[in-house]
Design a protein around this motif. Structure first.
Motif, short mmCIF file in Angstrom:
data_model
loop_
_atom_site.label_atom_id
_atom_site.label_comp_id
_atom_site.label_asym_id
_atom_site.label_seq_id
_atom_site.Cartn_x
_atom_site.Cartn_y
_atom_site.Cartn_z
N ASP A 14 -49.74 -85.52 -28.11
CA ASP A 14 -49.96 -84.54 -27.04
C ASP A 14 -49.34 -84.99 -25.73
O ASP A 14 -48.79 -84.18 -24.98
N VAL A 15 -49.43 -86.29 -25.43
CA VAL A 15 -48.80 -86.81 -24.22
C VAL A 15 -47.29 -86.64 -24.29
O VAL A 15 -46.65 -86.25 -23.31
N LYS A 16 -46.71 -86.92 -25.45
CA LYS A 16 -45.27 -86.75 -25.61
C LYS A 16 -44.86 -85.30 -25.38
O LYS A 16 -43.88 -85.01 -24.70
N ARG A 17 -45.62 -84.38 -25.98
CA ARG A 17 -45.30 -82.95 -25.80
C ARG A 17 -45.50 -82.53 -24.35
O ARG A 17 -44.69 -81.77 -23.79
N PHE A 18 -46.57 -83.02 -23.73
CA PHE A 18 -46.84 -82.69 -22.34
C PHE A 18 -45.70 -83.18 -21.45
O PHE A 18 -45.21 -82.45 -20.58
N ASN A 19 -45.28 -84.42 -21.65
CA ASN A 19 -44.21 -84.99 -20.82
C ASN A 19 -42.86 -84.34 -21.07
O ASN A 19 -41.99 -84.33 -20.20
N ALA A 20 -42.68 -83.80 -22.29
CA ALA A 20 -41.40 -83.18 -22.64
C ALA A 20 -41.25 -81.78 -22.06
O ALA A 20 -40.14 -81.25 -21.98
N ALA A 21 -42.36 -81.16 -21.67
CA ALA A 21 -42.30 -79.79 -21.14
C ALA A 21 -41.56 -79.79 -19.81
O ALA A 21 -41.83 -80.62 -18.93
N GLU A 22 -40.65 -78.85 -19.66
CA GLU A 22 -39.86 -78.78 -18.43
C GLU A 22 -40.65 -78.14 -17.31
O GLU A 22 -41.26 -77.09 -17.48
N LEU A 23 -40.66 -78.78 -16.17
CA LEU A 23 -41.23 -78.19 -14.97
C LEU A 23 -40.14 -77.38 -14.26
O LEU A 23 -38.95 -77.65 -14.44
N PRO A 24 -40.50 -76.39 -13.46
CA PRO A 24 -39.50 -75.63 -12.71
C PRO A 24 -38.67 -76.55 -11.83
O PRO A 24 -39.15 -77.58 -11.35
N ALA A 25 -37.42 -76.19 -11.59
CA ALA A 25 -36.54 -76.96 -10.72
C ALA A 25 -37.14 -77.05 -9.32
O ALA A 25 -37.93 -76.19 -8.90
N SER A 26 -36.77 -78.09 -8.59
CA SER A 26 -37.35 -78.33 -7.26
C SER A 26 -37.08 -77.18 -6.29
O SER A 26 -37.81 -77.00 -5.32
N THR A 27 -36.02 -76.40 -6.55
CA THR A 27 -35.67 -75.28 -5.67
C THR A 27 -36.38 -73.99 -6.05
O THR A 27 -36.18 -72.95 -5.41
N THR A 28 -37.23 -74.03 -7.07
CA THR A 28 -37.95 -72.84 -7.51
C THR A 28 -38.95 -72.39 -6.44
O THR A 28 -39.60 -73.22 -5.80
N ALA A 29 -39.05 -71.08 -6.25
CA ALA A 29 -40.02 -70.55 -5.29
C ALA A 29 -41.42 -70.99 -5.69
O ALA A 29 -41.84 -70.84 -6.84
N ALA A 30 -42.16 -71.55 -4.75
CA ALA A 30 -43.50 -72.05 -5.04
C ALA A 30 -44.42 -70.94 -5.54
O ALA A 30 -45.33 -71.19 -6.35
N ARG A 31 -44.17 -69.72 -5.10
CA ARG A 31 -45.03 -68.60 -5.49
C ARG A 31 -44.90 -68.25 -6.97
O ARG A 31 -45.76 -67.57 -7.52
N SER A 32 -43.83 -68.70 -7.62
CA SER A 32 -43.62 -68.33 -9.02
C SER A 32 -44.07 -69.42 -10.00
O SER A 32 -44.00 -69.22 -11.21
N CYS A 33 -44.52 -70.57 -9.49
CA CYS A 33 -44.92 -71.67 -10.37
C CYS A 33 -46.34 -71.47 -10.89
O CYS A 33 -47.13 -70.71 -10.35
N ARG A 34 -46.62 -72.20 -11.96
CA ARG A 34 -47.97 -72.21 -12.53
C ARG A 34 -48.70 -73.46 -12.05
O ARG A 34 -48.12 -74.55 -11.99
N TYR A 35 -49.99 -73.29 -11.75
CA TYR A 35 -50.79 -74.37 -11.21
C TYR A 35 -52.13 -74.47 -11.93
O TYR A 35 -52.63 -73.48 -12.46
N LEU A 36 -52.69 -75.66 -11.87
CA LEU A 36 -54.07 -75.85 -12.31
C LEU A 36 -54.82 -76.58 -11.20
O LEU A 36 -54.54 -77.74 -10.92
N ALA A 37 -55.73 -75.85 -10.56
CA ALA A 37 -56.59 -76.48 -9.56
C ALA A 37 -57.74 -77.15 -10.30
O ALA A 37 -58.35 -76.55 -11.20
N LEU A 38 -58.02 -78.40 -9.96
CA LEU A 38 -59.10 -79.09 -10.65
C LEU A 38 -59.91 -79.96 -9.71
O LEU A 38 -59.47 -80.31 -8.62
N ASP A 39 -61.11 -80.29 -10.17
CA ASP A 39 -61.99 -81.15 -9.40
C ASP A 39 -62.84 -81.96 -10.37
O ASP A 39 -63.18 -81.49 -11.46
N LEU A 40 -63.15 -83.18 -9.97
CA LEU A 40 -64.02 -84.06 -10.75
C LEU A 40 -65.26 -84.39 -9.93
O LEU A 40 -65.19 -84.53 -8.72
#
Length: 219
Positions: A14-40
């Motif tokens: 699972d870590v390998k698959r997670f790390n292999a997933a491509e994140l949006p390029a640094s120039t991608t509009a922030a409004r179009s990205c996916r986020y996970l807000a979390l708290d512990l």
């Protein structure tokens, strides 16, 4: 020990698959990205000696909070929560049927690859998560965090606003944006508040702000 050995191969994949997933390029509009807000919620402030007792998370997709995917988990700590229950409200009796931390971490990896993570004062949450991944499975996934507290500090400094004591606490930040403030120290409620705050910060940003801009502001 045997439980750790059984779980490690599955999570390693699972870590390998997670790390292999491509994140949006640094120039991608922030409004179009996916986020996970979390708290512990934890038994203390020291990741090496204290323990996670609950985790809450709230996904954001296309600037919309996905309430149906919001989750809250009570976590079985290896010791009594002791006096820390005064702060987070979770008592030993509440944890009888609580989740195993390793199972919750595995679910996070499986469902949220390709997401950026949001937390208010993320250094603490990040330290606990990274140590938990390392402790249970010997590997830390590549998780990119945006800190709503640091973003707020950056913007108030830029505007020349004199910060009063506790100005950067989550309830006070939410109040500045006229957002609802719920009881603190509940992991899901704080994750939801963090999601609201980040969306408000995005709304106040220029339309072309990139994900790299937001990462820079949150450092």
């Amino acid at each position: 020990m045997l439980a750790w050995l059984r779980k490690k191969p599955a999570l390693y994949d699972d870590v390998k698959r997670f790390n292999a997933a491509e994140l949006p390029a640094s120039t991608t509009a922030a409004r179009s990205c996916r986020y996970l807000a979390l708290d512990l919620e934890t038994t203390g402030l020291h990741a090496r000696q204290d323990h996670i007792v609950s985790i809450g998370w709230v996904p954001i997709i296309e600037q919309q909070i996905q309430l149906k995917q919001a989750r809250h988990f009570l976590i079985k700590p290896p010791v009594s929560v002791g006096q820390s229950a005064i702060y987070h409200g979770v008592h030993d009796k509440d944890l009888k049927d609580a989740s195993e931390l390793s199972d919750v971490l595995q679910l996070l990896l499986q469902e949220f690859s390709g997401y950026y993570f949001i937390a208010h004062h993320c250094r603490l949450d990040r330290a606990f998560l990274e140590l938990a991944f390392q402790r249970y499975f010997g590997k830390v996934p590549k998780m990119y965090f945006i800190d709503t507290l640091n973003i707020e500090w950056y913007r108030m400094q830029k505007q020349g606003i004199v910060m009063k004591k506790d100005a950067l606490r989550l309830p006070n930040c939410l109040a500045r944006y006229k957002l609802p403030v719920s009881a603190q120290h509940h992991a899901l409620e704080d994750a939801y508040g963090c999601a609201l705050l980040y969306l408000a910060q995005l709304k106040k940003s220029h339309a072309e702000i990139t994900i790299d801009d937001m990462l820079q502001q949150s450092r």
